[in-house]
Design a protein around this motif. Structure first.
Motif, PDB file in Angstrom:
ATOM      1  N   LEU A  33      -8.640  16.808  -4.069  1.00  0.00           N
ATOM      2  CA  LEU A  33      -8.516  17.181  -3.008  1.00  0.00           C
ATOM      3  C   LEU A  33      -9.064  18.684  -3.346  1.00  0.00           C
ATOM      4  O   LEU A  33      -9.594  19.979  -3.395  1.00  0.00           O
ATOM      5  CB  LEU A  33      -7.222  16.465  -2.057  1.00  0.00           C
ATOM      6  CG  LEU A  33      -7.862  17.394  -1.053  1.00  0.00           C
ATOM      7  CD1 LEU A  33      -8.311  16.958  -0.412  1.00  0.00           C
ATOM      8  CD2 LEU A  33      -5.902  17.012  -0.300  1.00  0.00           C
ATOM      9  N   THR A  34      -7.835  19.195  -4.148  1.00  0.00           N
ATOM     10  CA  THR A  34      -7.486  20.535  -4.350  1.00  0.00           C
ATOM     11  C   THR A  34      -8.940  21.224  -5.479  1.00  0.00           C
ATOM     12  O   THR A  34      -9.287  22.205  -4.623  1.00  0.00           O
ATOM     13  CB  THR A  34      -6.338  20.694  -5.423  1.00  0.00           C
ATOM     14  OG1 THR A  34      -4.621  20.249  -4.955  1.00  0.00           O
ATOM     15  CG2 THR A  34      -5.806  21.871  -5.936  1.00  0.00           C
ATOM     16  N   GLY A  72      -4.421  14.456  -5.780  1.00  0.00           N
ATOM     17  CA  GLY A  72      -4.126  15.561  -5.271  1.00  0.00           C
ATOM     18  C   GLY A  72      -5.308  16.640  -5.781  1.00  0.00           C
ATOM     19  O   GLY A  72      -5.399  17.673  -5.615  1.00  0.00           O
ATOM     20  N   ALA A  73      -5.303  16.202  -7.334  1.00  0.00           N
ATOM     21  CA  ALA A  73      -5.888  16.560  -8.652  1.00  0.00           C
ATOM     22  C   ALA A  73      -6.979  16.991  -7.655  1.00  0.00           C
ATOM     23  O   ALA A  73      -8.143  18.245  -7.877  1.00  0.00           O
ATOM     24  CB  ALA A  73      -5.736  16.172  -9.340  1.00  0.00           C
ATOM     25  N   LEU A  83       0.519   4.725  -2.348  1.00  0.00           N
ATOM     26  CA  LEU A  83      -0.133   5.661  -2.392  1.00  0.00           C
ATOM     27  C   LEU A  83       1.231   6.303  -2.604  1.00  0.00           C
ATOM     28  O   LEU A  83       0.605   7.343  -2.919  1.00  0.00           O
ATOM     29  CB  LEU A  83       0.115   5.612  -0.617  1.00  0.00           C
ATOM     30  CG  LEU A  83      -1.431   5.256  -0.259  1.00  0.00           C
ATOM     31  CD1 LEU A  83      -1.385   4.669   1.168  1.00  0.00           C
ATOM     32  CD2 LEU A  83      -2.579   5.630  -0.739  1.00  0.00           C
ATOM     33  N   LYS A  84       2.679   6.241  -3.315  1.00  0.00           N
ATOM     34  CA  LYS A  84       3.788   6.817  -3.196  1.00  0.00           C
ATOM     35  C   LYS A  84       3.678   7.005  -4.898  1.00  0.00           C
ATOM     36  O   LYS A  84       4.368   7.710  -5.087  1.00  0.00           O
ATOM     37  CB  LYS A  84       4.503   6.204  -3.010  1.00  0.00           C
ATOM     38  CG  LYS A  84       5.387   7.112  -1.625  1.00  0.00           C
ATOM     39  CD  LYS A  84       6.805   6.353  -1.782  1.00  0.00           C
ATOM     40  CE  LYS A  84       7.307   5.459  -0.705  1.00  0.00           C
ATOM     41  NZ  LYS A  84       8.277   5.514  -0.246  1.00  0.00           N
ATOM     42  N   LYS A  88     -15.402  24.327  -2.696  1.00  0.00           N
ATOM     43  CA  LYS A  88     -15.510  25.095  -1.328  1.00  0.00           C
ATOM     44  C   LYS A  88     -15.553  26.198  -1.178  1.00  0.00           C
ATOM     45  O   LYS A  88     -16.626  27.211  -0.157  1.00  0.00           O
ATOM     46  CB  LYS A  88     -14.821  23.844  -0.521  1.00  0.00           C
ATOM     47  CG  LYS A  88     -15.898  24.146   1.043  1.00  0.00           C
ATOM     48  CD  LYS A  88     -14.597  23.398   2.189  1.00  0.00           C
ATOM     49  CE  LYS A  88     -15.711  23.896   3.114  1.00  0.00           C
ATOM     50  NZ  LYS A  88     -16.101  24.603   4.127  1.00  0.00           N
ATOM     51  N   THR A  89     -14.427  26.475  -1.106  1.00  0.00           N
ATOM     52  CA  THR A  89     -13.996  28.252  -1.495  1.00  0.00           C
ATOM     53  C   THR A  89     -14.981  28.630  -2.313  1.00  0.00           C
ATOM     54  O   THR A  89     -15.746  30.266  -1.920  1.00  0.00           O
ATOM     55  CB  THR A  89     -12.217  28.409  -1.621  1.00  0.00           C
ATOM     56  OG1 THR A  89     -11.714  26.859  -1.306  1.00  0.00           O
ATOM     57  CG2 THR A  89     -11.617  29.794  -1.800  1.00  0.00           C
ATOM     58  N   MET A  92     -11.455  21.280  -3.514  1.00  0.00           N
ATOM     59  CA  MET A  92     -10.962  22.951  -2.023  1.00  0.00           C
ATOM     60  C   MET A  92     -11.750  24.188  -2.490  1.00  0.00           C
ATOM     61  O   MET A  92     -12.232  25.020  -2.158  1.00  0.00           O
ATOM     62  CB  MET A  92      -9.692  22.808  -1.640  1.00  0.00           C
ATOM     63  CG  MET A  92      -9.101  21.095  -0.820  1.00  0.00           C
ATOM     64  SD  MET A  92     -10.278  21.948   0.591  1.00  0.00           S
ATOM     65  CE  MET A  92     -11.070  20.288   0.686  1.00  0.00           C
ATOM     66  N   MET A 127       0.890  -1.328  -0.078  1.00  0.00           N
ATOM     67  CA  MET A 127       0.462   0.127  -0.245  1.00  0.00           C
ATOM     68  C   MET A 127       0.572   0.620   0.017  1.00  0.00           C
ATOM     69  O   MET A 127       0.474   2.311  -0.692  1.00  0.00           O
ATOM     70  CB  MET A 127      -0.586  -0.145   1.254  1.00  0.00           C
ATOM     71  CG  MET A 127      -1.971  -1.045   1.600  1.00  0.00           C
ATOM     72  SD  MET A 127      -3.436  -1.017   2.602  1.00  0.00           S
ATOM     73  CE  MET A 127      -4.716  -0.198   1.315  1.00  0.00           C
ATOM     74  N   GLU A 128       1.992   1.092   0.337  1.00  0.00           N
ATOM     75  CA  GLU A 128       2.646   2.817   0.689  1.00  0.00           C
ATOM     76  C   GLU A 128       3.356   2.628  -1.087  1.00  0.00           C
ATOM     77  O   GLU A 128       3.673   3.907  -1.306  1.00  0.00           O
ATOM     78  CB  GLU A 128       4.431   2.210   2.181  1.00  0.00           C
ATOM     79  CG  GLU A 128       5.209   3.565   1.928  1.00  0.00           C
ATOM     80  CD  GLU A 128       5.947   3.172   3.280  1.00  0.00           C
ATOM     81  OE1 GLU A 128       5.869   2.290   3.794  1.00  0.00           O
ATOM     82  OE2 GLU A 128       6.960   3.670   2.568  1.00  0.00           O
ATOM     83  N   LEU A 140      -1.323   9.294  -7.098  1.00  0.00           N
ATOM     84  CA  LEU A 140      -1.479  10.512  -5.872  1.00  0.00           C
ATOM     85  C   LEU A 140      -1.710  11.704  -7.427  1.00  0.00           C
ATOM     86  O   LEU A 140      -2.039  12.648  -6.018  1.00  0.00           O
ATOM     87  CB  LEU A 140       0.211  10.532  -5.448  1.00  0.00           C
ATOM     88  CG  LEU A 140       0.951  11.576  -4.416  1.00  0.00           C
ATOM     89  CD1 LEU A 140       0.241  10.262  -3.160  1.00  0.00           C
ATOM     90  CD2 LEU A 140       2.643  10.819  -4.182  1.00  0.00           C
ATOM     91  N   TRP A 141      -0.944  11.901  -8.226  1.00  0.00           N
ATOM     92  CA  TRP A 141      -1.373  12.915  -8.529  1.00  0.00           C
ATOM     93  C   TRP A 141      -2.922  13.269  -8.960  1.00  0.00           C
ATOM     94  O   TRP A 141      -3.493  14.333  -8.384  1.00  0.00           O
ATOM     95  CB  TRP A 141      -0.698  12.682  -9.930  1.00  0.00           C
ATOM     96  CG  TRP A 141       0.552  13.326  -9.870  1.00  0.00           C
ATOM     97  CD1 TRP A 141       1.414  13.211  -8.685  1.00  0.00           C
ATOM     98  CD2 TRP A 141       1.333  13.423 -11.139  1.00  0.00           C
ATOM     99  NE1 TRP A 141       2.825  13.279  -8.675  1.00  0.00           N
ATOM    100  CE2 TRP A 141       2.896  13.758 -10.379  1.00  0.00           C
ATOM    101  CE3 TRP A 141       1.906  14.035 -12.155  1.00  0.00           C
ATOM    102  CZ2 TRP A 141       3.890  13.965 -10.771  1.00  0.00           C
ATOM    103  CZ3 TRP A 141       2.913  14.370 -12.464  1.00  0.00           C
ATOM    104  CH2 TRP A 141       3.956  14.617 -12.220  1.00  0.00           C
TER     105      TRP A 141
END
Lengths: 420, 93
Positions: B38-39, B35-36, B25-26, B45-46, B42, B21-22, B31-32
């Motif tokens: 999540l961003t 991240g996209a 997740l790396k 929401k803003t 966010m 899993m590590e 990851l990319w």
């Protein structure tokens, strides 16, 4: 059957965390400065007080976990005058609290206050994890009141090839500012989820190890105390978080000597006081190289590196730590208690494998669920943080007014001999 | 005995799974996009919060951000008072 009874008995009563009696001697915004009480009749404390600087995202009482397993109480018992910063719980308006506010204004005020109680006008700093990073940055920018610096698993170099945390923070699609703009303070739930993801199987592993060792009441006490602490996290002030991730994690400005605190350059070479760095072999939150490199960067001639087995939290609060780590911390401070301490030559030594090694943790993770004296345990205390924190607050008495009324004639006279 | 054997097997499985899993997740492949996402969430929401606060502000009511700024300013004033108090006690000393 005994295991089940043991478990049932502990699940129903909150762990008595952070119970060493302490007084609040200073308070500003949400943070408080605690001074641990010395038992009545104890001899006068050592000359230089010790200030414990915990991480911003965890409660301070990891250093005062259980009545019989408290690093703070241990230092008090060994004759030190011990203070600790409780960073408190940031509220919505603290989204604007900056790194400079925390590391310069708040920490600086705490250090000045603690140092003012010493004839040397200096204090020993003991920073744990992010608290150590704050302490080393402050000591580099404003070294005047720092007698010595003890860095306990404190990251200084944030570029660690292969680290999962580094991979996440370096990800080009992860935007720190959008998170801060959306939430204000970075919610502890978000950070805790990230730490859970460092080892997703950890909770299951802890459950198995909990069942395995549930016959030991001592193990269970430690387990539930750590679970209480691990689930009692705090959110990170937004503006502070943004700078922490952008400048320290992503750009590694501290190790590169380009970080600035309130406009002042932070060069670790400016640190000349005695420095001790403690690193842990199985610490996957702060790899040893990330913390020990501080010793290569400071200009101190008196520096000590202690490398011990164990993980990021377990090695600091376990029974093993009580026997192997805590006495060494006290010895380090005691040997540097006065200005007239014996001449020390460069003492860069690496101590490995103490007589009674601290236990290895089952897995990495900072804010939660790290095995105390054994290995794994479960996340079975979801609501423990409320009770735990209430307990932690209980013995603390507000002495704010007393602290402000230090301008008595005697105190004034004493202060006249101090540097500004 | 059975428990010990089972536990050894469990430990081996846990260690191997955690390692796997590590690595996963790396991996940029996971990851990319995460991240996209999540961003993006966010930012959404803003934008929503901003629209709501503009609407509230237009009605002449203090927005949440206004209140936060006000409280923060009060804390800064408190800090400045403490700074002055420190300087004063040093001067008096």
């Amino acid at each position: 059957m005994k295991r089940l009874l043991n478990l049932a008995a502990r699940v129903t009563r909150p762990a008595p965390v952070g119970t060493t009696p302490a007084d609040v001697v200073l308070r500003e915004n949400k943070w408080k400065l605690l001074r641990y009480r010395r038992p009545a009749g104890s001899p006068p404390p050592r000359e230089t007080p010790v200030l414990l600087v915990p991480s911003l995202i965890n409660r301070h009482y990891v250093m005062d976990l259980l009545p019989d397993r408290s690093m703070a109480a241990d230092l008090v018992a060994r004759g030190h005058d011990v203070y600790c910063i409780d960073w408190g719980t940031p509220e919505d308006e603290d989204r604007f609290v900056t790194f400079d506010d925390v590391c310069d204004r708040y920490l600086g005020r705490a250090i000045r206050h603690v140092a003012s109680t010493s004839p040397r006008s200096k204090a020993h700093l003991l920073g744990y994890c992010l608290g150590g990073t704050l302490a080393v940055i402050h000591a580099a920018a404003r070294p005047e009141h720092v007698a010595s610096l003890l860095l306990l698993a404190a990251p200084v170099r944030f570029k660690n090839e292969g680290s999962l945390l580094e991979a996440w923070t370096q990800s080009p699609t992860f935007g720190v500012r959008p998170v801060v703009e959306a939430f204000g303070n970075v919610p502890w739930q978000l950070m805790q989820s990230a730490f859970h993801m460092l080892r997703p199987t950890l909770n299951l592993s802890k459950l198995v190890h909990l069942l395995d060792r549930a016959e030991s009441g001592e193990f269970l006490d430690g387990f539930f105390a750590l679970e209480t602490w691990g689930n009692d996290n705090v959110s990170f002030p937004g503006a502070c978080f943004e700078r922490y991730i952008e400048e320290l994690y992503r750009q590694d400005l501290l190790a590169r000597g380009e970080f600035r605190l309130s406009g002042r350059p932070v060069k670790l070479g400016a640190i000349t006081c005695p420095v001790m760095a403690v690193t842990f072999e199985h610490d996957n939150i702060v790899p040893a190289a990330s913390a020990s490199c501080a010793l290569d960067m400071v200009s101190s001639t008196d520096k000590v590196h202690l490398h011990l087995p164990g993980g990021h939290v377990g090695a600091v609060v376990s029974r093993g730590a009580q026997r192997s780590l805590w006495p060494k911390l006290s010895e380090f401070f005691a040997a540097r208690d006065a200005d007239a301490a014996p001449q020390r030559v460069e003492a860069r030594r690496v101590a490995k494998a103490p007589a009674e090694p601290a236990p290895r943790e089952p897995a990495p993770r900072e804010p939660a669920h790290v095995a105390p004296p054994g290995r794994g345990h479960t996340n079975g205390h979801a609501n423990g943080h409320t009770n735990g924190h209430a307990k932690a607050e209980a013995p603390i008495v507000d002495k704010k007014r007393k602290a402000r009324a230090v301008a008595s004639p005697a105190a004034r006279k004493k202060r006249a001999t101090r540097s500004p | 005995m059975i428990w010990d054997t089972w536990k050894k097997g469990f430990d081996a499985w846990e260690s191997a799974t955690a390692k796997l899993m590590e690595e996963m997740l790396k991996s940029p492949a996971v990851l990319w996009p995460s991240g996209a996402m999540l961003t993006g969430a966010m930012k959404a929401k803003t934008a929503y919060d901003r629209a709501v606060s503009q609407w509230v502000g237009a009605a002449g009511v203090a927005t949440k951000r206004d209140q936060e700024r006000m409280l923060h300013a009060i804390h800064q004033l408190e800090s400045k008072l403490l700074d002055l108090e420190e300087k004063l006690s040093q001067k008096n000393a």
